[in-house]
Write a protein that holds these residues in place. Structure first.
Motif, mmCIF file in Angstrom:
data_model
loop_
_atom_site.group_PDB
_atom_site.id
_atom_site.type_symbol
_atom_site.label_atom_id
_atom_site.label_comp_id
_atom_site.label_asym_id
_atom_site.label_seq_id
_atom_site.Cartn_x
_atom_site.Cartn_y
_atom_site.Cartn_z
ATOM 1 N N LEU A 62 -3.430 47.866 -41.843
ATOM 2 C CA LEU A 62 -2.706 48.944 -42.517
ATOM 3 C C LEU A 62 -3.505 50.241 -42.508
ATOM 4 O O LEU A 62 -2.943 51.326 -42.315
ATOM 5 N N VAL A 63 -4.826 50.128 -42.690
ATOM 6 C CA VAL A 63 -5.675 51.328 -42.683
ATOM 7 C C VAL A 63 -5.685 51.961 -41.298
ATOM 8 O O VAL A 63 -5.540 53.185 -41.152
ATOM 9 N N ILE A 102 0.658 43.520 -38.538
ATOM 10 C CA ILE A 102 1.196 43.671 -39.895
ATOM 11 C C ILE A 102 2.476 42.850 -40.047
ATOM 12 O O ILE A 102 2.677 42.159 -41.055
ATOM 13 N N ARG A 137 1.627 39.196 -40.427
ATOM 14 C CA ARG A 137 1.084 38.877 -41.752
ATOM 15 C C ARG A 137 2.203 38.743 -42.780
ATOM 16 O O ARG A 137 2.233 37.811 -43.586
ATOM 17 N N GLN A 174 -5.648 38.720 -46.527
ATOM 18 C CA GLN A 174 -5.421 39.994 -47.204
ATOM 19 C C GLN A 174 -6.327 41.087 -46.654
ATOM 20 O O GLN A 174 -5.912 42.239 -46.492
ATOM 21 N N LYS A 175 -7.564 40.731 -46.365
ATOM 22 C CA LYS A 175 -8.494 41.700 -45.797
ATOM 23 C C LYS A 175 -8.018 42.176 -44.428
ATOM 24 O O LYS A 175 -8.090 43.372 -44.112
ATOM 25 N N LEU A 179 -4.909 42.189 -43.354
ATOM 26 C CA LEU A 179 -3.719 43.020 -43.545
ATOM 27 C C LEU A 179 -4.117 44.435 -43.936
ATOM 28 O O LEU A 179 -3.576 45.418 -43.406
ATOM 29 N N ILE A 180 -5.073 44.551 -44.860
ATOM 30 C CA ILE A 180 -5.540 45.869 -45.277
ATOM 31 C C ILE A 180 -6.175 46.605 -44.094
ATOM 32 O O ILE A 180 -5.972 47.811 -43.915
ATOM 33 N N MET A 210 -10.859 38.270 -52.659
ATOM 34 C CA MET A 210 -9.783 38.624 -51.726
ATOM 35 C C MET A 210 -9.839 37.720 -50.489
ATOM 36 O O MET A 210 -10.888 37.554 -49.881
#
Length: 270
Positions: free
Chosen positions: A12-13, A257, A260, A5-6, A8-9, A1
């Motif tokens: 989002l979390v 976010i 991204r 992407q990390k 963004l996650i 990954m």
């Protein structure tokens, strides 16, 4: 990954946790948000009141969670309304072009010469009222950027080969507009909507901080900052710190976010 992407996650979390806590605040709050306790006014954060109490002995954490639900509701409703108006206005202008586009763009440019926050301030000062009315005002004055993006996307897409093929095969206009043009504009609309959401949170906080937003009797992040102005004079530092942190982290998450997704871009022509 990949690192992007990390990240963004991660954002989002964090945003998901904040939104989740506010949405389910009715079951999570340790105290009733409007319950007054004059024996425990201006208590600093402690084991019972984790974020302290205010000038009426109300639990700050409970009011923050419930207030976040109000702020996010206003932001969501206003963004949905502004997106609908912007898509319709920009779609008509971009698809038909010509004289229609010229007139509509001159009108839009006239609106854009005035900062939207100034328009909202003026309307809200005249029409102070409920949470719904505030969301409506923000929605009806926040569609300008969305309209420009949609108009630009429709202009670009309608010149592509798959649109010309659709016209050649006499595809109904509504299918061209919705299935081809709007569908392929969704990535750009999604990105601008994310940024508009962050702007709507800021607008609600700004208006409430100035005393012309959400009525002071209704807890929101903006009204909590508004009342914290006087609380700081008596040393109640927690009254402004925690609402400010919630606002800052939420807007930071939304902006991160949005950035991204903007970097990822991408179009799907169908």
């Amino acid at each position: 990954m990949r690192k992007e992407q990390k990240m963004l996650i991660f954002w989002l979390v964090i945003l998901g946790l904040l939104v989740g806590f506010t949405l389910f605040s009715s079951w999570l709050v340790p105290f009733e948000p409007n319950a007054m306790d004059m024996n425990h006014i201006y208590e600093a954060p402690n084991g019972i009141h984790l974020l302290g109490t205010d000038q009426l002995g109300r639990d700050v954490l409970s009011r923050l969670l419930v207030g976040g639900r109000v702020t996010l509701f206003i932001a969501t409703l206003s963004v949905v309304l502004s997106s609908i108006i912007g898509i319709i206005y920009g779609g008509i202008s971009g698809y038909f072009g010509g004289a229609i586009d010229a007139v509509m763009m001159r009108i839009l440019e006239a609106f854009l010469t005035i900062p939207s926050l100034v328009i909202v301030l003026a309307l809200q000062a005249i029409m102070q009222g409920s949470v719904w009315r505030m969301a409506m005002i923000m929605g009806c004055t926040g569609w300008f950027v969305t309209a420009r993006i949609v108009r630009s996307e429709f202009f670009r897409l309608k010149e592509l080969e798959f649109i010309h093929m659709a016209k050649m095969f006499r595809t109904p206009l509504w299918k061209i507009l919705f299935r081809h043009l709007l569908r392929n504009s969704l990535p750009a609309i999604f990105v601008v909507t994310i940024f508009n959401f962050a702007g709507a949170i800021f607008t609600e906080v700004s208006l409430s901080f100035l005393g012309i937003g959400v009525p002071p009797s209704i807890p929101s992040w903006g009204t909590m900052l508004y009342t914290a102005q006087n609380d700081l004079l008596v040393g109640a530092w927690w009254m402004g710190l925690f609402p400010g942190m919630f606002i800052f982290v939420t807007i930071l998450c939304v902006q991160a976010i949005g950035s991204r997704f903007k970097q990822r871009g991408g179009q799907t022509h169908v």
